[in-house]
Design a protein around this motif. Structure first.
Motif, PDB file in Angstrom:
ATOM      1  N   LEU A  92      24.338  31.646  49.364  1.00  0.00           N
ATOM      2  CA  LEU A  92      23.272  31.062  49.266  1.00  0.00           C
ATOM      3  C   LEU A  92      21.910  32.332  48.896  1.00  0.00           C
ATOM      4  N   VAL A  93      21.254  31.974  47.893  1.00  0.00           N
ATOM      5  CA  VAL A  93      20.491  32.874  47.548  1.00  0.00           C
ATOM      6  C   VAL A  93      18.951  32.718  47.469  1.00  0.00           C
ATOM      7  N   GLU A  94      18.266  33.075  48.309  1.00  0.00           N
ATOM      8  CA  GLU A  94      16.817  32.791  48.492  1.00  0.00           C
ATOM      9  C   GLU A  94      16.035  33.653  47.371  1.00  0.00           C
ATOM     10  N   SER A  95      14.926  32.856  46.926  1.00  0.00           N
ATOM     11  CA  SER A  95      14.120  33.747  45.937  1.00  0.00           C
ATOM     12  C   SER A  95      12.527  33.055  46.172  1.00  0.00           C
ATOM     13  N   GLY A  96      11.593  33.752  45.610  1.00  0.00           N
ATOM     14  CA  GLY A  96      10.347  33.256  45.456  1.00  0.00           C
ATOM     15  C   GLY A  96       9.296  33.762  46.576  1.00  0.00           C
ATOM     16  N   GLY A  97       9.695  34.479  47.610  1.00  0.00           N
ATOM     17  CA  GLY A  97       9.129  35.036  48.700  1.00  0.00           C
ATOM     18  C   GLY A  97       7.982  36.187  48.040  1.00  0.00           C
ATOM     19  N   GLY A  98       6.976  36.485  48.691  1.00  0.00           N
ATOM     20  CA  GLY A  98       6.143  37.423  48.381  1.00  0.00           C
ATOM     21  C   GLY A  98       4.683  37.432  49.121  1.00  0.00           C
ATOM     22  N   LEU A  99       3.645  38.051  48.709  1.00  0.00           N
ATOM     23  CA  LEU A  99       2.574  38.117  49.203  1.00  0.00           C
ATOM     24  C   LEU A  99       1.657  37.036  48.846  1.00  0.00           C
ATOM     25  N   VAL A 100       0.952  36.249  49.655  1.00  0.00           N
ATOM     26  CA  VAL A 100      -0.044  34.898  49.189  1.00  0.00           C
ATOM     27  C   VAL A 100      -1.140  35.116  50.156  1.00  0.00           C
ATOM     28  N   GLN A 101      -2.141  34.615  49.706  1.00  0.00           N
ATOM     29  CA  GLN A 101      -3.429  34.515  50.468  1.00  0.00           C
ATOM     30  C   GLN A 101      -3.572  33.317  51.285  1.00  0.00           C
ATOM     31  N   ALA A 102      -4.005  33.446  52.387  1.00  0.00           N
ATOM     32  CA  ALA A 102      -4.168  32.234  53.150  1.00  0.00           C
ATOM     33  C   ALA A 102      -5.047  31.230  52.524  1.00  0.00           C
ATOM     34  N   GLY A 103      -4.378  29.876  52.532  1.00  0.00           N
ATOM     35  CA  GLY A 103      -4.775  28.681  51.876  1.00  0.00           C
ATOM     36  C   GLY A 103      -3.892  28.435  50.601  1.00  0.00           C
ATOM     37  N   GLY A 104      -3.365  29.445  50.091  1.00  0.00           N
ATOM     38  CA  GLY A 104      -2.672  29.456  48.754  1.00  0.00           C
ATOM     39  C   GLY A 104      -1.172  28.753  49.127  1.00  0.00           C
ATOM     40  N   LEU A 124       3.382  28.868  47.660  1.00  0.00           N
ATOM     41  CA  LEU A 124       4.116  29.647  47.375  1.00  0.00           C
ATOM     42  C   LEU A 124       5.585  28.659  47.274  1.00  0.00           C
ATOM     43  N   ARG A 125       6.363  28.876  46.488  1.00  0.00           N
ATOM     44  CA  ARG A 125       7.642  28.204  46.233  1.00  0.00           C
ATOM     45  C   ARG A 125       8.684  28.964  46.521  1.00  0.00           C
ATOM     46  N   LEU A 126       9.559  28.633  47.422  1.00  0.00           N
ATOM     47  CA  LEU A 126      10.873  29.209  47.663  1.00  0.00           C
ATOM     48  C   LEU A 126      12.062  28.337  47.142  1.00  0.00           C
ATOM     49  N   SER A 127      13.050  29.354  46.678  1.00  0.00           N
ATOM     50  CA  SER A 127      14.101  28.389  45.879  1.00  0.00           C
ATOM     51  C   SER A 127      15.384  29.137  46.927  1.00  0.00           C
ATOM     52  N   CYS A 128      16.563  28.130  46.754  1.00  0.00           N
ATOM     53  CA  CYS A 128      17.607  28.373  47.509  1.00  0.00           C
ATOM     54  C   CYS A 128      18.626  28.036  46.344  1.00  0.00           C
ATOM     55  N   VAL A 129      19.642  29.074  45.909  1.00  0.00           N
ATOM     56  CA  VAL A 129      20.590  28.515  45.020  1.00  0.00           C
ATOM     57  C   VAL A 129      21.810  28.702  45.715  1.00  0.00           C
ATOM     58  N   ALA A 130      22.544  27.499  45.909  1.00  0.00           N
ATOM     59  CA  ALA A 130      24.051  27.611  46.568  1.00  0.00           C
ATOM     60  C   ALA A 130      25.150  27.435  45.714  1.00  0.00           C
ATOM     61  N   SER A 131      26.393  28.058  46.137  1.00  0.00           N
ATOM     62  CA  SER A 131      27.392  28.216  45.258  1.00  0.00           C
ATOM     63  C   SER A 131      28.712  28.415  46.184  1.00  0.00           C
ATOM     64  N   GLY A 132      30.007  27.958  45.766  1.00  0.00           N
ATOM     65  CA  GLY A 132      30.899  27.759  46.475  1.00  0.00           C
ATOM     66  C   GLY A 132      31.186  26.771  47.316  1.00  0.00           C
ATOM     67  N   PHE A 133      30.442  25.612  47.254  1.00  0.00           N
ATOM     68  CA  PHE A 133      30.695  24.327  48.137  1.00  0.00           C
ATOM     69  C   PHE A 133      30.348  23.329  47.474  1.00  0.00           C
ATOM     70  N   THR A 134      30.559  22.006  47.711  1.00  0.00           N
ATOM     71  CA  THR A 134      29.924  20.955  47.115  1.00  0.00           C
ATOM     72  C   THR A 134      28.686  20.546  47.603  1.00  0.00           C
ATOM     73  N   PHE A 135      27.676  20.620  46.887  1.00  0.00           N
ATOM     74  CA  PHE A 135      26.385  20.537  47.075  1.00  0.00           C
ATOM     75  C   PHE A 135      25.801  19.518  48.047  1.00  0.00           C
ATOM     76  N   ASP A 136      26.225  18.250  47.738  1.00  0.00           N
ATOM     77  CA  ASP A 136      25.938  16.998  48.457  1.00  0.00           C
ATOM     78  C   ASP A 136      26.678  16.614  49.478  1.00  0.00           C
ATOM     79  N   HIS A 137      27.473  17.477  50.016  1.00  0.00           N
ATOM     80  CA  HIS A 137      28.207  17.618  51.186  1.00  0.00           C
ATOM     81  C   HIS A 137      27.677  18.298  52.437  1.00  0.00           C
TER      82      HIS A 137
END
Length: 130
Positions: A3-15, A17-30
């Motif tokens: 599982l690999v996350e990305s999208g973190g960072g610095l953001v101002q209050a009220g702003g 952000l979108r985090l992503s999680c890419v999965a591999s090595g297993f059947t996603f819908d399970h």
């Protein structure tokens, strides 16, 4: 399994952000995909989750109405959309996958404890400046 996350960072209050999680090595819908967060000295806290096989999502009260989950099965990716962020949202955010079977899923109203989930990403830092 990875599982690999990305999208973190610095953001101002009220702003936003979108985090992503890419999965591999297993059947996603399970598997259900969840998000936890942790700040130093505190327990890892459940934030939100999604069951990709039916699209049902759940979130902790403190982020409900501000954070939302979505999934793209074709890309084996789950997104955590964070809107109207607050200083208290500052944490390391972890993506996690939990096995589902028939009527069982760790992704449900109220969430599930950390030990219920099977696989974890390395985490991505989100810092909200006030």
């Amino acid at each position: 399994v990875q599982l690999v996350e990305s999208g973190g960072g610095l953001v101002q209050a009220g702003g936003s952000l979108r985090l992503s999680c890419v999965a591999s090595g297993f059947t996603f819908d399970h598997y259900a995909i969840g998000w936890f967060r942790q700040i130093p000295g505190r327990e890892r806290e459940w934030v939100s989750c999604i069951n990709p096989n039916n699209g049902h999502t759940y979130s902790v009260n403190s982020v409900r109405g501000r954070f939302s989950n979505s999934s793209d099965s074709a890309k084996n990716t789950v997104y955590l959309e964070m809107n109207s962020v607050k200083a208290e949202d500052t944490a390391v955010y972890y993506c996690t996958a939990g096995w589902t079977y028939e009527n069982y899923t760790p992704c449900k109203e109220g969430g599930s404890v950390r030990q219920t989930w099977d696989y974890w990403g390395q985490g991505t830092q989100v810092t909200v400046s006030s």
